[in-house]
Write an enzyme that holds these catalytic residues in place. Structure first.
Site, PDB file in Angstrom:
ATOM      1  N   PRO A  12       0.825  -1.320   0.075  1.00 53.00           N
ATOM      2  CA  PRO A  12       0.158  -0.112   0.146  1.00 53.00           C
ATOM      3  C   PRO A  12       0.655   1.546   0.098  1.00 53.00           C
ATOM      4  O   PRO A  12       1.744   1.341   0.795  1.00 53.00           O
ATOM      5  CB  PRO A  12      -0.724  -0.225   1.530  1.00 53.00           C
ATOM      6  CG  PRO A  12       0.139  -1.141   2.312  1.00 53.00           C
ATOM      7  CD  PRO A  12       0.840  -1.853   1.181  1.00 53.00           C
ATOM      8  N   GLN A  66      -6.817  -1.469   3.818  1.00 54.35           N
ATOM      9  CA  GLN A  66      -6.026  -1.439   4.950  1.00 54.35           C
ATOM     10  C   GLN A  66      -6.368  -0.263   5.783  1.00 54.35           C
ATOM     11  O   GLN A  66      -6.787   1.271   5.058  1.00 54.35           O
ATOM     12  CB  GLN A  66      -4.520  -0.612   4.581  1.00 54.35           C
ATOM     13  CG  GLN A  66      -3.639  -0.766   5.795  1.00 54.35           C
ATOM     14  CD  GLN A  66      -2.362  -0.026   5.346  1.00 54.35           C
ATOM     15  OE1 GLN A  66      -2.029   1.014   4.897  1.00 54.35           O
ATOM     16  NE2 GLN A  66      -1.129  -1.012   5.715  1.00 54.35           N
ATOM     17  N   CYS A  97       2.902   3.191   9.715  1.00 50.05           N
ATOM     18  CA  CYS A  97       3.025   4.420   9.122  1.00 50.05           C
ATOM     19  C   CYS A  97       3.707   5.326   9.951  1.00 50.05           C
ATOM     20  O   CYS A  97       3.444   5.680  11.051  1.00 50.05           O
ATOM     21  CB  CYS A  97       1.655   4.927   9.116  1.00 50.05           C
ATOM     22  SG  CYS A  97       1.835   6.808   8.281  1.00 50.05           S
ATOM     23  N   LYS A 136       0.227  -4.733   9.287  1.00 46.29           N
ATOM     24  CA  LYS A 136       1.650  -4.334   8.657  1.00 46.29           C
ATOM     25  C   LYS A 136       2.465  -3.698   9.728  1.00 46.29           C
ATOM     26  O   LYS A 136       1.858  -2.500  10.161  1.00 46.29           O
ATOM     27  CB  LYS A 136       1.406  -3.634   7.378  1.00 46.29           C
ATOM     28  CG  LYS A 136       2.443  -3.223   6.664  1.00 46.29           C
ATOM     29  CD  LYS A 136       2.122  -2.876   5.275  1.00 46.29           C
ATOM     30  CE  LYS A 136       3.489  -2.394   4.451  1.00 46.29           C
ATOM     31  NZ  LYS A 136       3.830  -1.095   4.857  1.00 46.29           N
ATOM     32  N   HIS A 166       8.036  -4.673   7.373  1.00 44.41           N
ATOM     33  CA  HIS A 166       8.977  -3.964   6.870  1.00 44.41           C
ATOM     34  C   HIS A 166      10.173  -3.747   7.663  1.00 44.41           C
ATOM     35  O   HIS A 166      10.085  -3.137   8.706  1.00 44.41           O
ATOM     36  CB  HIS A 166       8.172  -2.302   6.643  1.00 44.41           C
ATOM     37  CG  HIS A 166       9.028  -1.299   5.883  1.00 44.41           C
ATOM     38  ND1 HIS A 166       8.884  -0.185   5.876  1.00 44.41           N
ATOM     39  CD2 HIS A 166      10.365  -1.618   5.275  1.00 44.41           C
ATOM     40  CE1 HIS A 166       9.690   0.680   5.440  1.00 44.41           C
ATOM     41  NE2 HIS A 166      10.813  -0.174   4.852  1.00 44.41           N
ATOM     42  N   GLY A 198      10.476  -4.252   2.049  1.00 45.69           N
ATOM     43  CA  GLY A 198      11.597  -3.272   2.146  1.00 45.69           C
ATOM     44  C   GLY A 198      12.725  -3.838   1.225  1.00 45.69           C
ATOM     45  O   GLY A 198      13.551  -5.041   1.369  1.00 45.69           O
ATOM     46  N   ASP A 199      13.109  -3.001   0.178  1.00 47.76           N
ATOM     47  CA  ASP A 199      14.235  -3.374  -0.467  1.00 47.76           C
ATOM     48  C   ASP A 199      14.095  -4.241  -1.587  1.00 47.76           C
ATOM     49  O   ASP A 199      15.031  -4.926  -2.039  1.00 47.76           O
ATOM     50  CB  ASP A 199      15.455  -3.121   0.140  1.00 47.76           C
ATOM     51  CG  ASP A 199      15.751  -1.717   0.795  1.00 47.76           C
ATOM     52  OD1 ASP A 199      14.932  -1.042   0.560  1.00 47.76           O
ATOM     53  OD2 ASP A 199      16.326  -1.723   1.551  1.00 47.76           O
ATOM     54  N   GLY A 221       6.943  -2.295  -2.782  1.00 42.68           N
ATOM     55  CA  GLY A 221       6.518  -1.164  -2.771  1.00 42.68           C
ATOM     56  C   GLY A 221       7.094  -0.192  -4.006  1.00 42.68           C
ATOM     57  O   GLY A 221       6.661  -0.158  -5.020  1.00 42.68           O
TER      58      GLY A 221
HETATM   59  C1  LIG Z   1       4.641   7.062  -1.030  1.00 39.38           C
HETATM   60  C2  LIG Z   1       4.499   6.137  -0.221  1.00 39.38           C
HETATM   61  C3  LIG Z   1       3.260   5.701   0.530  1.00 39.38           C
HETATM   62  C4  LIG Z   1       3.254   4.650   1.659  1.00 39.38           C
HETATM   63  N1  LIG Z   1       1.942   4.575   2.096  1.00 39.38           N
HETATM   64  C5  LIG Z   1       1.751   3.541   2.891  1.00 39.38           C
HETATM   65  C6  LIG Z   1       0.502   3.118   3.467  1.00 39.38           C
HETATM   66  O1  LIG Z   1      -0.557   3.795   3.138  1.00 39.38           O
HETATM   67  N2  LIG Z   1       0.406   2.204   4.200  1.00 39.38           N
HETATM   68  C7  LIG Z   1       1.458   1.475   4.437  1.00 39.38           C
HETATM   69  O2  LIG Z   1       1.332   0.396   5.242  1.00 39.38           O
HETATM   70  N3  LIG Z   1       2.855   1.672   4.061  1.00 39.38           N
HETATM   71  C8  LIG Z   1       2.714   2.531   3.417  1.00 39.38           C
HETATM   72  N4  LIG Z   1       3.885   2.819   2.745  1.00 39.38           N
HETATM   73  C9  LIG Z   1       5.344   1.890   3.161  1.00 39.38           C
HETATM   74  C10 LIG Z   1       5.128   0.798   1.831  1.00 39.38           C
HETATM   75  O3  LIG Z   1       3.939   0.108   1.851  1.00 39.38           O
HETATM   76  C11 LIG Z   1       6.413  -0.152   2.121  1.00 39.38           C
HETATM   77  O4  LIG Z   1       6.300  -0.651   3.371  1.00 39.38           O
HETATM   78  C12 LIG Z   1       7.766   0.722   1.909  1.00 39.38           C
HETATM   79  O5  LIG Z   1       7.770   1.425   1.026  1.00 39.38           O
HETATM   80  C13 LIG Z   1       8.879  -0.264   2.052  1.00 39.38           C
HETATM   81  O6  LIG Z   1       8.759  -1.035   1.007  1.00 39.38           O
HETATM   82  P1  LIG Z   1       9.758  -0.880  -0.502  1.00 39.38           P
HETATM   83  O7  LIG Z   1      11.145  -0.705  -0.163  1.00 39.38           O
HETATM   84  O8  LIG Z   1       9.294  -1.990  -1.321  1.00 39.38           O
HETATM   85  O9  LIG Z   1       9.282   0.313  -1.008  1.00 39.38           O
HETATM   86  C14 LIG Z   1       4.287   3.928   1.540  1.00 39.38           C
HETATM   87  C15 LIG Z   1       5.341   4.089   1.265  1.00 39.38           C
HETATM   88  C16 LIG Z   1       5.681   5.217   0.464  1.00 39.38           C
HETATM   89  C17 LIG Z   1       6.838   5.314  -0.248  1.00 39.38           C
END
Ligand SMILES: Cc1cc2nc3c(=O)[nH]c(=O)nc-3n(C[C@H](O)[C@H](O)[C@H](O)COP(=O)(O)O)c2cc1C
Length: 328
Positions: A12, A66, A97, A136, A166, A198-199, A221
């Site tokens: 998300p 969510q 968050c 989460k 994460h 994450g990553d 993400g």
């Molecule tokens: C712009 C943005 C908005 C996000 N909004 C949410 C959210 O609404 N709910 C949530 O659980 N995590 C949110 N996240 C966190 C992501 O779901 C994820 O946990 C985080 O980016 C790490 O994963 P990644 O390295 O694959 O990006 C957000 C991340 C970004 C960059």
């Protein structure tokens, strides 16, 4: 029975993972999609704007809403509303968050510092929910409060069906490297499925993430932004042992055109032009003259003009690519 093992989740991301983007990622292989986080309080107050965030496309396979909040009763109440009005497969509770406004209200990642309230929330929500409830979380709140394994165990005992971790603390926000070792510690501590996040950015990192974390599934993400075929490439990698599908620059723009067209029909041209900017800036990443292209896109205020610009860009990139192809 909901089977979420061995799946690839689209994370998300507030401001990005609306129905149109989730649809696109689903078409490219995302198995599970989650709405942007929605406020349980706003849902209970009947906010039409909040409800607008919860609409799914046919292409989405396993669907989740969510919710965030800090009042167990209100959160349970919001789930009663959700299950009467929407079709989805599981509820996800946001306990990760990092945004100051959310944390100050005791919501999101602040709940990791308040395990008894977190447990109460899961208990109350699971009690009323006809669908599975997941949570989460992050690695912890900060370096002094790294508690993902114990916290996940409490959530499990309170009724959570699975957890996504994460591997960063709240204090890290999105910087530094995600800690996959902590995800493995969560996996060792709980019986419920664990989703690693994450990553994870491509097949290689997906493979390593599974090896290190031993998680049941993975969640992607930021690497999906402007790059929705990442799901297809990861699946191809696991099937063949290598990734064959390469996405040429003109193809990226063709997908962006399709995305923008969908956005126009979903949100109207005016809103679509504004919202497309942030996505398009990811789609043009890595393309020659990306900064100039972004600048131009950000100055276009009308849908027809933006479409024309993208069509011309795709055509000129294709021409250049076939020219190079002919030389090779
Ligand atoms: C712009 C943005 C908005 C996000 N909004 C949410 C959210 O609404 N709910 C949530 O659980 N995590 C949110 N996240 C966190 C992501 O779901 C994820 O946990 C985080 O980016 C790490 O994963 P990644 O390295 O694959 O990006 C957000 C991340 C970004 C960059």
């Amino acid at each position: 029975m909901l089977d979420i093992k061995g799946k690839i989740f689209l994370a998300p991301m507030a401001g990005f993972t609306d129905k149109v983007f989730r649809r696109l990622c689903s078409r490219f292989g995302a198995d599970v999609t989650v709405t942007e986080m929605v406020s349980s309080k706003a849902l209970v107050l009947g906010s039409a704007k909040t409800k607008e965030l919860i609409s799914f496309s046919e292409e989405e396979k396993i669907r989740s809403v969510q919710i965030f909040g800090s009042d167990a009763k209100i959160m349970a109440e919001s789930v009663k509303i959700l299950q009467d009005e929407f079709e989805y497969d599981f509820i996800d509770i946001n306990m990760g968050c990092p945004v100051p406004k959310v944390v100050k209200s005791g919501e999101g990642s602040a709940l990791m510092k308040n395990p008894s309230l977190a447990a109460k929330i899961v208990e109350e929500v699971a009690k009323v929910s006809r669908k599975p409830v997941s949570v989460k979380i992050r690695k912890g709140f900060d370096d002094e409060n790294i508690n993902a394994p114990e916290f996940a165990y409490i959530l499990q005992e309170s009724g959570a069906s699975f957890v996504t971790v994460h591997g960063r603390t709240r204090a890290q926000l999105y910087s530094g490297k995600a800690d996959w070792e902590i995800i493995r510690k969560v996996k060792e501590k709980v019986k419920i499925p664990v989703i690693a996040n994450g990553d994870i950015v491509d097949f290689e990192s997906a493979k390593r993430a599974y090896e290190v974390t031993r998680a049941d599934s993975i969640m992607i993400g930021r690497a999906a932004l402007g790059n929705p075929w990442v799901f297809l490439q990861i699946k191809e990698g696991f099937e063949k042992g290598y990734v064959e599908t390469k996405v040429l620059p003109h193809m990226k723009i063709r997908v962006a055109i399709e995305f923008f067209t969908q956005l126009c029909s979903e949100k109207g041209e005016k809103m679509a032009v504004l919202e497309a900017r942030k996505h398009l800036s990811f789609f043009v990443k890595g393309i020659e003259n990306a900064a100039k292209i972004r600048d131009k896109i950000n100055r276009i205020n009308n849908a027809t003009e933006l479409l024309e610009f993208l069509e011309e860009l795709a055509a000129s990139l294709e021409k250049k690519e076939s020219f190079v192809d002919n030389i090779l």
